[in-house]
Write an enzyme that holds these catalytic residues in place. Structure first.
Site, PDB file in Angstrom:
ATOM      1  N   GLU A 172       0.896  -1.217   0.040  1.00  0.00           N
ATOM      2  CA  GLU A 172       0.082   0.017   0.029  1.00  0.00           C
ATOM      3  C   GLU A 172       1.020   1.171  -0.161  1.00  0.00           C
ATOM      4  O   GLU A 172       0.673   2.075   0.867  1.00  0.00           O
ATOM      5  CB  GLU A 172      -1.060  -0.072   1.189  1.00  0.00           C
ATOM      6  CG  GLU A 172      -2.135  -1.105   1.130  1.00  0.00           C
ATOM      7  CD  GLU A 172      -3.297  -1.089   1.935  1.00  0.00           C
ATOM      8  OE1 GLU A 172      -3.086  -0.187   2.812  1.00  0.00           O
ATOM      9  OE2 GLU A 172      -4.179  -2.148   1.556  1.00  0.00           O
ATOM     10  N   GLU A 295      -4.905  -8.971  -0.695  1.00  0.00           N
ATOM     11  CA  GLU A 295      -5.668  -8.432   0.601  1.00  0.00           C
ATOM     12  C   GLU A 295      -7.116  -8.442   0.059  1.00  0.00           C
ATOM     13  O   GLU A 295      -7.309  -7.683  -0.961  1.00  0.00           O
ATOM     14  CB  GLU A 295      -5.238  -7.186   1.226  1.00  0.00           C
ATOM     15  CG  GLU A 295      -3.983  -7.260   2.007  1.00  0.00           C
ATOM     16  CD  GLU A 295      -3.344  -6.048   2.771  1.00  0.00           C
ATOM     17  OE1 GLU A 295      -4.442  -5.308   3.117  1.00  0.00           O
ATOM     18  OE2 GLU A 295      -2.153  -5.925   3.136  1.00  0.00           O
TER      19      GLU A 295
HETATM   20  O1  AHR Z   1      -5.273  -6.252   6.558  1.00  0.00           O
HETATM   21  C1  AHR Z   1      -4.986  -5.078   7.374  1.00  0.00           C
HETATM   22  C2  AHR Z   1      -4.519  -3.820   6.815  1.00  0.00           C
HETATM   23  O2  AHR Z   1      -5.300  -3.650   5.756  1.00  0.00           O
HETATM   24  C3  AHR Z   1      -3.387  -4.141   6.203  1.00  0.00           C
HETATM   25  O3  AHR Z   1      -2.182  -4.060   7.060  1.00  0.00           O
HETATM   26  C4  AHR Z   1      -2.999  -3.236   5.066  1.00  0.00           C
HETATM   27  O4  AHR Z   1      -2.319  -3.342   3.849  1.00  0.00           O
HETATM   28  C5  AHR Z   1      -4.699  -2.775   4.780  1.00  0.00           C
HETATM   29  O5  AHR Z   1      -4.789  -1.384   4.680  1.00  0.00           O
END
Ligand code: AHR
Length: 493
Positions: A172, A295
């Site tokens: 991110e 994710e």
């Molecule tokens: O999964 C939780 C968080 O969500 C992670 O650390 C981040 O990459 C995302 O914003």
């Protein structure tokens, strides 16, 4: 409702890594959830709790991403190697400001991957690290001969290289990983990538930090500027019932409208992988660059009374449907999606298992991953479902969602979701080659959208055999209860 399966048409093989997972130093995922330490009264092997590892083994976990997440861009890997008692204690500034004593580091994570029999996917620090530090980590893990980092690894007790294949270049980068603009990140990505070396004949696979949801500009710029130096670009997309981060909605006790909003928003994954995939193809017409959805999953308000920085949430049949819809979408886009990692494995967000002291329970999401596991490595085959639109408030979704694959033995696995929370769905599955002699077996999970497992009733939600299946020439009939997920295996004669 007719479902037609056409095994003659396929977009490709379902990469097993689509069934990947993600474990971050966040809340009780690593500590308590996976790692209890060798001296714990909780049964463990080399510090890793055996109940959790054994449960995860049944899922055939192909790949596990670690150590973050946002944590990755604050993580300095040297803090987590060497004698445990002399490791540095730091503050986990992203997640609850808790103390992190680095008891769980590279060697412990690789031991977890060994026990699970999965590949490791390391997310490296770009936001607050250096090129040298990242490059050293790869050398530490993968260099077989004599070198400063290989010697350090040996001094820490590991002779052979770990041969870590997957390396994420930051996380991110548009947000917690450095608040960068895409041009800046893409240039950094090129620079980091240059110094992440292959050692011996072990080729590493480099994944660029990708877009947030529909930020197509991010994907375009990263692919155009850095595409020649990487293997894949990632994408993060979470399902939130409500769009405000301060009021996302509860994991349990939700309204019908929230249920349908959750499913509708999950289905957006199809548009996202299609559009990001199209952009990748435009920058890379040969199709070398993959999309890694590293994710995904539901993100609700934390359970009342728990640390807001720990992201602990319950998991209902609604989550089982969310998992099944996403996995069906990834299967059907396996020409684009080469890996996906649900967030997160234990005690965080849409978890596989939850723990409380020595107790552990399997969530409805866990059961979906178990029911779908034979899709891994199978050949995706085309399906067509005659659906109808069902609505609640502002939200409309198709009542049925399916995907199918053909295994090496020629059998076909159909995974189907009934999204209606009120109506059972009678299905007629049509496919060439089905005769009265075909063998059809199935499992079903669900029935009540809001149901979930507790430590007192850990098996309140679990799969059952799909009853009442009728097999006749050319077709199979079955009825899916409301809010349910089915996995139906068809062995043609
Ligand atoms: O999964 C939780 C968080 O969500 C992670 O650390 C981040 O990459 C995302 O914003």
């Amino acid at each position: 409702m007719r479902i037609i399966i056409n095994p003659n048409r396929s977009v490709g093989t379902i990469n097993p890594n689509i069934y990947g997972h993600f474990a971050e130093h966040l809340g009780r995922c690593i500590y308590e959830g996976l790692w209890v330490g060798p001296d714990s009264p909780i049964p463990n092997e080399n510090g890793l709790r055996s109940d959790v590892v054994n449960a995860l083994k049944e899922l055939h976990v192909p790949v596990l991403r670690w150590p973050g997440g946002c944590f990755a861009d604050t993580y300095h890997w040297r803090d987590g190697v060497g004698p445990a008692e002399s490791r540095k204690t730091i503050v986990n500034t992203n997640w609850g400001g808790v103390t992190e004593d680095n008891r769980f580091g590279t060697h412990e994570f690789m031991e977890l991957c060994r026990q699970l029999g999965c590949e490791a996917y390391f997310s490296g620090n770009v936001g607050s690290g250096t090129v040298q530090e990242f490059s050293d980590w790869v050398e530490y893990c993968n260099m077989p001969g004599v070198s400063p980092m290989a010697d350090l690894r040996r001094a820490n007790g590991r002779e052979e290289p770990f041969n870590v294949k997957y390396w994420g270049i930051g996380n991110e980068a548009w947000g917690c990983g450095g608040n960068m603009r895409p041009e800046h990140y893409a240039d950094l990505c090129r620079q980091y990538s240059t110094y992440l070396r292959d050692y011996s004949d072990h080729r590493i696979y480099k994944i660029a930090s990708g877009a947030n949801v529909a930020d197509y500009e991010w994907t375009r710029k990263v692919a155009e500027i850095a595409g020649g130096t990487i293997d894949a670009v990632s994408l993060h997309y979470y399902t939130l019932p409500h769009d405000e981060w301060s009021h996302k909605g509860a994991a349990t006790g939700f309204t019908r409208e929230e249920y349908y909003a959750t499913l509708k928003k999950t289905l957006r994954m199809k548009e996202l992988v299609t559009e990001h995939g199209r952009i990748l193809r435009r920058a890379d017409p040969e199709g070398r660059l993959g999309l890694v959805v590293d994710e995904w999953g539901t993100w609700y308000d934390v359970e009342p009374g728990t640390n807001p920085g720990f992201l602990y949430q319950q998991n209902t049949v609604r989550d089982a449907l969310v998992a099944a819809l996403n996995l069906n979408i990834f299967n059907d886009h396996c020409d684009t999606v080469v890996m996906a990692n649900i967030a997160q494995t234990v005690n965080v967000l849409q978890a596989m298992v939850l723990t409380e002291g020595a107790k552990m329970l399997k969530t409805p999401t866990y059961h979906v991953f178990r029911m779908f596991r034979e899709h891994q490595g199978a050949r995706q085959v085309e399906t067509y479902a005659e659906t109808k639109l069902i609505s609640c408030g502002d939200w409309s979704v198709p009542n049925i969602h399916v995907s199918a694959s053909e295994g090496a033995d020629g059998s076909v696995l159909l995974t189907a979701v009934n999204l209606s929370d009120t109506d059972a769905a009678p299905l007629e599955v049509l496919m060439d080659g089905i005769t009265e002699k075909s063998t059809v077996t199935g499992e079903i999970l669900g029935g009540d959208a809001g149901a979930y497992n507790t430590f007192e009733k850990p098996d309140a939600v679990r799969p059952a055999a799909l009853g009442g299946v009728e097999v006749k020439g050319g077709g199979v009939k079955a009825v899916l209860p409301a809010s349910s997920v089915a996995a139906i295996r068809i062995v043609r004669e």
